[in-house]
Design a protein around this motif. Structure first.
Motif, mmCIF file in Angstrom:
data_model
loop_
_atom_site.group_PDB
_atom_site.id
_atom_site.type_symbol
_atom_site.label_atom_id
_atom_site.label_comp_id
_atom_site.label_asym_id
_atom_site.label_seq_id
_atom_site.Cartn_x
_atom_site.Cartn_y
_atom_site.Cartn_z
ATOM 1 N N VAL A 194 0.692 -0.846 -0.191
ATOM 2 C CA VAL A 194 -0.171 -0.188 -0.233
ATOM 3 C C VAL A 194 0.519 1.102 0.101
ATOM 4 N N ALA A 242 1.184 4.409 0.892
ATOM 5 C CA ALA A 242 0.745 6.064 1.414
ATOM 6 C C ALA A 242 1.683 6.181 3.177
ATOM 7 N N CYS A 278 2.839 6.786 7.291
ATOM 8 C CA CYS A 278 2.089 6.435 8.823
ATOM 9 C C CYS A 278 1.822 7.694 9.533
ATOM 10 N N THR A 280 -2.419 5.030 11.402
ATOM 11 C CA THR A 280 -3.537 5.533 10.794
ATOM 12 C C THR A 280 -3.097 6.082 9.546
ATOM 13 N N CYS A 281 -2.638 6.165 8.518
ATOM 14 C CA CYS A 281 -2.121 6.126 6.717
ATOM 15 C C CYS A 281 -2.627 6.818 6.198
ATOM 16 N N ASN A 282 -2.124 8.524 5.547
ATOM 17 C CA ASN A 282 -3.125 9.179 4.664
ATOM 18 C C ASN A 282 -1.587 10.280 4.178
ATOM 19 N N ARG A 319 -3.597 10.708 -1.053
ATOM 20 C CA ARG A 319 -4.368 9.369 -0.807
ATOM 21 C C ARG A 319 -5.600 9.395 0.276
ATOM 22 N N PRO A 320 -7.412 8.443 0.544
ATOM 23 C CA PRO A 320 -7.900 9.198 1.190
ATOM 24 C C PRO A 320 -7.366 8.520 2.695
ATOM 25 N N GLN A 321 -7.405 9.635 4.288
ATOM 26 C CA GLN A 321 -6.629 8.962 4.877
ATOM 27 C C GLN A 321 -7.776 7.321 4.947
ATOM 28 N N PHE A 322 -6.914 6.283 5.608
ATOM 29 C CA PHE A 322 -7.703 4.598 6.634
ATOM 30 C C PHE A 322 -6.423 4.264 7.674
ATOM 31 N N ASP A 323 -7.739 3.862 7.988
ATOM 32 C CA ASP A 323 -7.142 3.151 9.216
ATOM 33 C C ASP A 323 -6.308 1.222 9.208
ATOM 34 N N MET A 324 -5.357 0.583 9.636
ATOM 35 C CA MET A 324 -5.339 -0.673 9.562
ATOM 36 C C MET A 324 -4.741 -1.308 10.781
#
Length: 294
Positions: A151, A153, A155, A166-168, A206-211
């Motif tokens: 991915v 992005a 962190c 959290t990544c964006n 990129r939109p923010q997302f959690d993993m």
């Protein structure tokens, strides 16, 4: 001796046990007196004991590994999921781990804003034009293969309690690659032609997302230390990334082209062709050598 010649074959066979016993006795006596034979026997016994000891050790260690993997597989089969390992970075620490991790036992995800592996020892050669840019980078998906998810992005936050990252990417931290630039500069159509407009690459945001993760490995490397020296950030070139090498190469080319201008004075030419390398480590020494050779 003449008497032995007249002995029959049957009589000679009767002497054979006596001769054999005498030879065996002499052999035992020679073995008792030979130091080399004693040393050879002791070394042989030591070798046998060593083989048995090492064999037992490695057998026990393999048994423990087998038992641990068996328990892990049983737990995975009972839950129906594999532990997730998230690796941050695509550098020298992350890539060897990603290439050797067993993806059948773990779900491995690599998160990094750089979608390539950089051969950093060759950056000095890139900065002076000895080596081209494309020869020192390798796509990360080519190295790790389809078994590991990648991915692209940044962190920006880690929650160790909930085990969530959290990544964006925002406008200030867009992802960058080694074979292109972050923005495209287009000349304006005004009459003066002096100004220009910048077209931002919206695909880099990129939109923010959690993993979620079970195991987190941080292998993002380090940044160059300026030791809080005033003016370093504004006026010096660093040699850490592929874009740094391209900037240095462009600056060196501009300096030489400007020095070749017929109207330049000798003093100005010396100033333009005067380079200072700060740091006597592998990078600094290699860059100085490449600059002198080129």
């Amino acid at each position: 001796m003449n008497g032995f010649r007249n002995l029959s074959l049957k009589q000679l066979k009767e002497f054979k046990p006596i001769i054999t016993r005498n030879l065996a006795w002499f052999n035992r006596q020679s073995n008792k007196q030979s130091f080399g034979t004693k040393l050879k026997r002791r070394l042989r016994n030591l070798l046998i004991v060593s083989v048995i000891g090492f064999g037992s050790y490695y057998g026990y260690r393999n048994y423990k590994n087998y038992k641990w993997h068996k328990e892990l597989n049983e737990s995975n089969e009972s839950t129906g999921t594999k532990p997730r390992i998230v690796v941050l970075g695509t550098g020298w620490g992350a890539v060897p781990f990603l290439k050797h991790i067993d993806s059948q036992k773990y779900e491995v995800v690599c998160v990094s804003p750089r979608n390539y592996f950089l051969m950093t020892p060759l950056l000095p050669s890139v900065s002076v034009g000895t080596v081209e840019t494309r020869t020192v980078i390798e796509a990360i998906r080519t190295l790790i293969g389809p078994r590991i998810k990648y991915v692209e992005a940044h962190c920006v936050d880690i929650d160790p309690k909930l085990k969530i990252i959290t990544c964006n990417t925002d406008e200030k931290g867009t992802v960058s690659r080694g074979d292109d630039i972050k923005t495209i500069v287009v000349q304006s159509k005004r009459e003066s032609g002096a100004s220009s407009r910048i077209i931002k690459d919206s695909a880099r945001t990129r939109p923010q997302f959690d993993m979620k993760y079970d195991i987190l490995i941080v292998a993002i490397g380090s940044s160059t230390n300026t030791f809080n020296i005033p003016g370093v950030e504004e006026h010096a070139h660093f040699l850490k990334e592929i874009l740094d090498a391209r900037r240095i190469r462009s600056a060196i080319s501009d300096a030489f082209e400007s020095a070749m201008t017929p109207t330049q004075t000798e003093e100005e030419r010396k100033r333009l062709l005067h380079f200072i390398v700060v740091g006597g480590g592998p990078t600094g020494v290699e860059f100085a050598a490449e600059t002198t050779r080129s």
